[in-house]
Every structure is written in C-alpha cells, then in structure tokens.
Design an enzyme around this catalytic site. Sequence first.
Site, PDB file in Angstrom:
ATOM      1  N   TYR A   9      47.769 -90.738  -1.541  1.00  0.00           N
ATOM      2  CA  TYR A   9      48.931 -91.493  -1.078  1.00  0.00           C
ATOM      3  C   TYR A   9      48.558 -92.907  -0.640  1.00  0.00           C
ATOM      4  O   TYR A   9      49.391 -93.800  -0.638  1.00  0.00           O
ATOM      5  CB  TYR A   9      49.595 -90.781   0.109  1.00  0.00           C
ATOM      6  CG  TYR A   9      50.586 -89.706  -0.246  1.00  0.00           C
ATOM      7  CD1 TYR A   9      50.304 -88.758  -1.214  1.00  0.00           C
ATOM      8  CD2 TYR A   9      51.809 -89.629   0.413  1.00  0.00           C
ATOM      9  CE1 TYR A   9      51.201 -87.762  -1.518  1.00  0.00           C
ATOM     10  CE2 TYR A   9      52.715 -88.633   0.121  1.00  0.00           C
ATOM     11  CZ  TYR A   9      52.410 -87.710  -0.845  1.00  0.00           C
ATOM     12  OH  TYR A   9      53.311 -86.717  -1.131  1.00  0.00           O
TER      13      TYR A   9
ATOM     14  N   LYS B 171      40.164 -79.035  -5.028  1.00  0.00           N
ATOM     15  CA  LYS B 171      39.985 -78.857  -6.476  1.00  0.00           C
ATOM     16  C   LYS B 171      38.551 -79.268  -6.805  1.00  0.00           C
ATOM     17  O   LYS B 171      38.291 -80.154  -7.641  1.00  0.00           O
ATOM     18  CB  LYS B 171      41.034 -79.696  -7.230  1.00  0.00           C
ATOM     19  CG  LYS B 171      41.097 -79.429  -8.718  1.00  0.00           C
ATOM     20  CD  LYS B 171      41.675 -78.074  -9.100  1.00  0.00           C
ATOM     21  CE  LYS B 171      41.559 -77.854 -10.589  1.00  0.00           C
ATOM     22  NZ  LYS B 171      41.919 -76.481 -11.000  1.00  0.00           N
TER      23      LYS B 171
ATOM     24  N   ASP C 131      45.020 -74.442  -7.330  1.00  0.00           N
ATOM     25  CA  ASP C 131      45.843 -73.647  -8.246  1.00  0.00           C
ATOM     26  C   ASP C 131      45.856 -72.181  -7.801  1.00  0.00           C
ATOM     27  O   ASP C 131      46.910 -71.528  -7.773  1.00  0.00           O
ATOM     28  CB  ASP C 131      45.369 -73.787  -9.713  1.00  0.00           C
ATOM     29  CG  ASP C 131      43.859 -73.668  -9.891  1.00  0.00           C
ATOM     30  OD1 ASP C 131      43.124 -73.610  -8.876  1.00  0.00           O
ATOM     31  OD2 ASP C 131      43.402 -73.614 -11.053  1.00  0.00           O
TER      32      ASP C 131
ATOM     33  N   ASP D  38      51.388 -81.615   0.557  1.00  0.00           N
ATOM     34  CA  ASP D  38      52.801 -81.886   0.258  1.00  0.00           C
ATOM     35  C   ASP D  38      53.346 -80.794  -0.655  1.00  0.00           C
ATOM     36  O   ASP D  38      54.415 -80.219  -0.413  1.00  0.00           O
ATOM     37  CB  ASP D  38      52.919 -83.261  -0.415  1.00  0.00           C
ATOM     38  CG  ASP D  38      54.348 -83.582  -0.804  1.00  0.00           C
ATOM     39  OD1 ASP D  38      55.240 -83.370   0.034  1.00  0.00           O
ATOM     40  OD2 ASP D  38      54.566 -84.035  -1.947  1.00  0.00           O
TER      41      ASP D  38
ATOM     42  N   ASP E  62      56.005 -77.332   0.368  1.00  0.00           N
ATOM     43  CA  ASP E  62      57.308 -77.029  -0.255  1.00  0.00           C
ATOM     44  C   ASP E  62      57.301 -75.610  -0.822  1.00  0.00           C
ATOM     45  O   ASP E  62      58.280 -74.866  -0.702  1.00  0.00           O
ATOM     46  CB  ASP E  62      57.624 -78.013  -1.394  1.00  0.00           C
ATOM     47  CG  ASP E  62      58.547 -79.139  -0.938  1.00  0.00           C
ATOM     48  OD1 ASP E  62      58.382 -79.593   0.208  1.00  0.00           O
ATOM     49  OD2 ASP E  62      59.411 -79.559  -1.741  1.00  0.00           O
TER      50      ASP E  62
END
Length: 382
Positions: free
Chosen positions: A146, A198, A231, A255, A259
């Site tokens: 970001y 990751k 993942d 983020d 959700d």
Amino acid sequence: MSTGKRIYRLALLPGDGIGPEVTREAVRVLEAAANRFGFVVETHEHPVGGAALAAGLDVLPAATLEACRNSDAVLLGAVGGPTWDHVSPEQRPERALLGLRKELGVFVNLRPVVVSDSVESASPLRPELVTGVDLVVVRELTGGIYFGASFENPTCDDGRVDQAGNVMEYTRAEVERVAREAFKLARRRRRKVTSVDKANVLGVSRLWRDVVSSVHAAEFADVELQHLYVDNAAMQLVRNPRQFDVILTGNMFGDILSDLAGTLPGSLGMLPSASLGGTTGLFEPVHGSAPDIVGTGKANPLAAILSVVMMLDSLHESDASAAVQIAVAASLAAGLRTADMAKPGAHLVTTRQMGAAVARQVAGDSLPDDQVLLAEQLYSHL
Ligand code: IPM
Ligand code: MG
C-alpha cells in the site's frame, strides 16, 4: 477547576456512503454509555474522503488531520464510492484513509471476528463450522504494498497508462513492531499466532517470516507460532476457522483475509476494527461505503458500534465497553437483524432501530453477572 469527570475528545469522520448512517448510531450508543458511566465525550465532526471533495476541500484536509492528532480517539465511517472512480489517484477518497493511517502512525490494525450462537445461522458456512470462532486478524497497516514505490506510466499515444506497478516492501523494524503486538495479544488470549505470508514466492515474505520467527524465539517462546502461505490460509479460514487465534499478516493479505473472515459471522457489517500504535487510535468498521444501500435503512451499524467497544477499551473505560458489548449481544439474541443478516423468523430492523435498541440497553439498569462475565471473556483481550 476540575469536576473530576473524565472528558474525551472524539474526532468524528463520517465520510461517504453509509458512513454517516452507521457513525450516527455508534455515537448515539457512545453517548448512552457516557451518560451511564459518568464520562463526557466531546464530539467534533470533520470532513474526509469524497465528502471533503464535495465541500471543495482536499480529500484529507489538513484541518481534519490536525483535529485527529489533537483528539483522544478517531471514529471513521467509510470512504469512497463510484462517484469518485474517475478522479486522479491522489484525490481518490481511499487516499484519505491511507494518509490518515500513515500520518497517525497506527501500524497495527486489530480486526476481531467473533461468532456467537445467535449469529451462527447468518453465515453462509455451516453452523457447526463457524460456531465458537474467536479470532483476531492483526494486519500491518502503514507499510507493505500500500505504501511501497509505485508508478503508472502513460506511454500510450492516447495518454493512457501502458505500464504500472507497486512494490511490496517491508523493513525489519516494521515487521518486528507489528509481530510484537500480535504476540502480546496472543498472550492475553489462547497463545497461538499464525503468521501469513507468501514466502515460497516473495522475498518480502521471506524477510517477514524470518523476522517473525526471530521475535518469537527471542521474546515469545511461550506462544505457539505457525506459518501459513496466504493461499492456504484463505482455504483454512473457511474450512476450519476455529483453529485460529491470532492471525498476523501484512497490509494487503490482511485486507483480503479480513473480508473473507467477514463471512464467518455472516456479514462484514459485524466486523469492527481498531488501528493502534500511533499518536491517536483510529476506530472504523471493516466494511466500506456500500453506495448501493445508502439511505435505505439497510446498513448494519453493529460494526461501527463494536468499533466503539474497541475504542472504549483503548480509553480504559472497560465497564462502558462491556456494557455496549453486552447490549449488542442482547439485541442479536433478541432476534433483531438488519437486512444483511436477516433470515426467515428474524425481526428485521433498520439502521436507526438497531442503534436505538442497543443504546436503550446500554442506558439500562445494572447487568446480570453472567452476562458481564461473558462480555469480559469475549472482549477483555482487545
Ligand atoms: C479496509 C478497506 C481499505 C483498505 C480501503 C477502503 C482503502 O478495504 O480498511 O479494509 O484497503 O485498507
Ligand atoms: Mg478492506
């Protein structure tokens, strides 16, 4: 002369879309708590996001930022919406939120996800899978992709962007400080941290993993640490969400995963957040501005109201915090549901009705001991 009353300055940033609707109810509940528990909240409203643009101001006006810095807490509704899809990148309402987080230095974002018996049926997942979920996503908030280097090169003949990029970057110090907060939080909970990255592909994630492991070994060996690729973490969140206690992750993965975690209690309208570690705490619902339901009374104010719970905790108003928490639980247990969580047999209420119901209970008489205990168990660690 001091009256002995505790007085808090609250910067209120309703913002765009359903932001004003949900913050209005959160403030109503906050005022009921202040009256009952003998403190005063001085609320000052300030423009931010699209609302600031509409008033001819910058997306994050300097006066708004200054007021936030000079407050004891900031309560934000939501920013953004299709109206501003085509403004320049620096003037997008989302920039205001990122700027605010960065300027306030709130690097640790707590997003608790709790599924109580009364909401388990709202989840798209099977009740036996989600019941008893009690996890917190600890999202790094002022670094990562970001805030990394970025470019959008307009090299096409017609001036459109031909190549664009954003760098996901972290320093050791940035990872260390957020990791420490996650481990400290885990110590007040079930002592388990799952760090999500990751690292099989990204160098930045290998750094992340190395730093988290070092902080763990040096200072928090009493806490269980697990590493998951993002993942796999996404799959585990819907497959077996109860395995998680504290999920520690970077800005973008946090983020996305938060959700996803919104599916567990059935609606993003149930997820509050607190952004801490800087000059002033920033409290906001995880959901966005939901332009499609503005003004319909369908918005769920509980995420904003639960953000007030987290705010009261950070101000050490723990009785008030517990009372609001219990009032939310009681309203849900009584069957009250906004449209996002309605099922046949539920008592469908509007945004205002939900806010009023919670406020009424907060204003009520002393609470039964068993309910106080329940609230303490659920939220004392935040
Ligand atoms: C969130 C939101 C924000 C984010 C947007 C509105 C900039 O999605 O708080 O989760 O991506 O951080
Ligand atoms: Mg988000």
